[in-house]
Design a protein around this motif. Structure first.
Motif, short mmCIF file in Angstrom:
data_model
loop_
_atom_site.label_atom_id
_atom_site.label_comp_id
_atom_site.label_asym_id
_atom_site.label_seq_id
_atom_site.Cartn_x
_atom_site.Cartn_y
_atom_site.Cartn_z
N GLY A 53 52.04 74.24 -6.45
CA GLY A 53 52.46 72.99 -5.84
C GLY A 53 53.96 72.82 -5.81
O GLY A 53 54.48 71.86 -5.22
N VAL A 54 54.69 73.74 -6.44
CA VAL A 54 56.15 73.66 -6.50
C VAL A 54 56.75 74.24 -5.22
O VAL A 54 56.57 75.41 -4.93
N LYS A 55 57.47 73.40 -4.48
CA LYS A 55 58.01 73.83 -3.18
C LYS A 55 59.54 73.80 -3.12
O LYS A 55 60.13 74.24 -2.15
N SER A 56 60.18 73.25 -4.14
CA SER A 56 61.63 73.11 -4.11
C SER A 56 62.18 73.11 -5.52
O SER A 56 61.42 73.01 -6.50
N LEU A 57 63.49 73.21 -5.65
CA LEU A 57 64.12 73.14 -6.97
C LEU A 57 63.92 71.77 -7.59
O LEU A 57 63.81 71.64 -8.81
N THR A 58 63.85 70.74 -6.76
CA THR A 58 63.59 69.39 -7.26
C THR A 58 62.21 69.33 -7.91
O THR A 58 62.03 68.75 -8.99
N ASP A 59 61.22 69.94 -7.25
CA ASP A 59 59.87 69.99 -7.82
C ASP A 59 59.87 70.77 -9.13
O ASP A 59 59.23 70.36 -10.11
N LEU A 60 60.58 71.88 -9.15
CA LEU A 60 60.61 72.72 -10.33
C LEU A 60 61.23 71.98 -11.51
O LEU A 60 60.73 72.04 -12.64
N TYR A 61 62.29 71.23 -11.23
CA TYR A 61 62.92 70.47 -12.31
C TYR A 61 61.98 69.38 -12.82
O TYR A 61 61.92 69.10 -14.02
N ALA A 62 61.22 68.78 -11.92
CA ALA A 62 60.26 67.75 -12.33
C ALA A 62 59.23 68.32 -13.29
O ALA A 62 58.83 67.67 -14.28
N VAL A 63 58.78 69.55 -13.04
CA VAL A 63 57.83 70.21 -13.93
C VAL A 63 58.47 70.51 -15.28
O VAL A 63 57.88 70.29 -16.34
N LEU A 64 59.70 71.03 -15.25
CA LEU A 64 60.39 71.35 -16.50
C LEU A 64 60.59 70.10 -17.35
O LEU A 64 60.40 70.13 -18.57
N GLU A 65 60.97 69.00 -16.71
CA GLU A 65 61.17 67.76 -17.44
C GLU A 65 59.86 67.28 -18.06
O GLU A 65 59.82 66.85 -19.22
N PHE A 66 58.79 67.35 -17.29
CA PHE A 66 57.47 66.93 -17.76
C PHE A 66 57.00 67.83 -18.90
O PHE A 66 56.44 67.36 -19.89
N PHE A 67 57.23 69.13 -18.76
CA PHE A 67 56.86 70.11 -19.78
C PHE A 67 57.56 69.81 -21.10
O PHE A 67 56.94 69.80 -22.17
N GLU A 68 58.85 69.55 -21.05
CA GLU A 68 59.62 69.26 -22.25
C GLU A 68 59.15 67.95 -22.91
O GLU A 68 59.07 67.84 -24.14
N ALA A 69 58.85 66.95 -22.10
CA ALA A 69 58.39 65.67 -22.62
C ALA A 69 57.03 65.77 -23.31
O ALA A 69 56.71 64.98 -24.19
N ARG A 70 56.24 66.77 -22.93
CA ARG A 70 54.93 66.97 -23.56
C ARG A 70 55.02 67.93 -24.75
O ARG A 70 54.01 68.17 -25.42
#
Length: 212
Positions: A53-70
């Motif tokens: 579902g990751v289509k852009s660097l913005t999407d990728l950063y959103a996943v990384l941020e979510f991953f770190e928060a979990r």
């Protein structure tokens, strides 16, 4: 459910994810050419790859941020299945008669939300433990219940009728709702290679269902 954050994985990324139900079956091939099958898991378990579902660097950063928060695999979270996310079929509208969740006995006020998958050959009942708040509607013997007639726990999927509204003996209780899947990251590491990402390679971000 311990070790769980009641937050949802970014919806725009979930809609592009791949995956679905997984079951475990032992198959033994006999000497006469026949086989025996044994079901190892009573229930299925969902598995997804959110990387698709990751289509852009913005999407990728959103996943990384979510991953770190979990904390990686430490805390579970909500995830919307791209296909199976409500009490009815994807193209239909949720109604108060979608799923039968129990029958009244004149005393029981609390009922667990469930979803039944069935055809002429068999059926399976799935507990729904992460409904979406504000989407739950109930009916008793086909009569829709007013919002004040019940309360719903979005963290457990249990609906409770208020005093004076407890279903009578034999009354069929049905429900409609939207829901999400409790999952966790199935890795403590996310590798990012921007050169490959720009060339169209999407990182793998595995998720697995957490069973209550």
């Amino acid at each position: 459910m311990s070790g769980f954050h009641e937050v949802r994985f970014p919806l725009r990324l979930a809609l592009g994810a791949t995956g679905g139900p997984v079951r475990r079956t032992d198959i033994v091939n006999l000497s006469n050419g026949r086989e025996q099958r044994n079901q190892r898991w009573r229930d299925s378990r969902r598995s997804y790859d959110a990387g698709s579902g990751v289509k852009s660097l913005t999407d990728l950063y959103a996943v990384l941020e979510f991953f770190e928060a979990r904390g990686g695999q430490l805390y579970g979270f909500r995830f919307r299945d791209p296909v199976d996310w409500k009490s009815c079929a994807p193209g239909e509208t949720v109604s108060a008669t979608d799923q039968t969740i129990g029958a009244g006995d004149g005393e029981t006020a609390a009922f667990q939300l469930v979803k039944i998958y069935a055809d002429g050959g068999g059926s399976w009942t799935r507990r729904i433990v992460k409904p979406v708040a504000g989407t739950i509607v109930l009916s008793v013997d086909g009569v829709a219940q007013a919002p004040e007639a019940f309360s719903a726990d979005a963290a457990t999927g249990i609906v409770t009728f208020a005093a004076g509204h407890v279903p009578a003996i034999g009354a069929v209780v049905r429900a409609g709702y939207e829901f999400e899947v409790p999952v966790r990251f199935d890795t403590d590491r996310i590798d990012v290679n921007l050169a490959h990402f720009d060339a169209g390679r999407i990182p793998t971000i595995p998720l697995t269902e957490v069973l209550a």
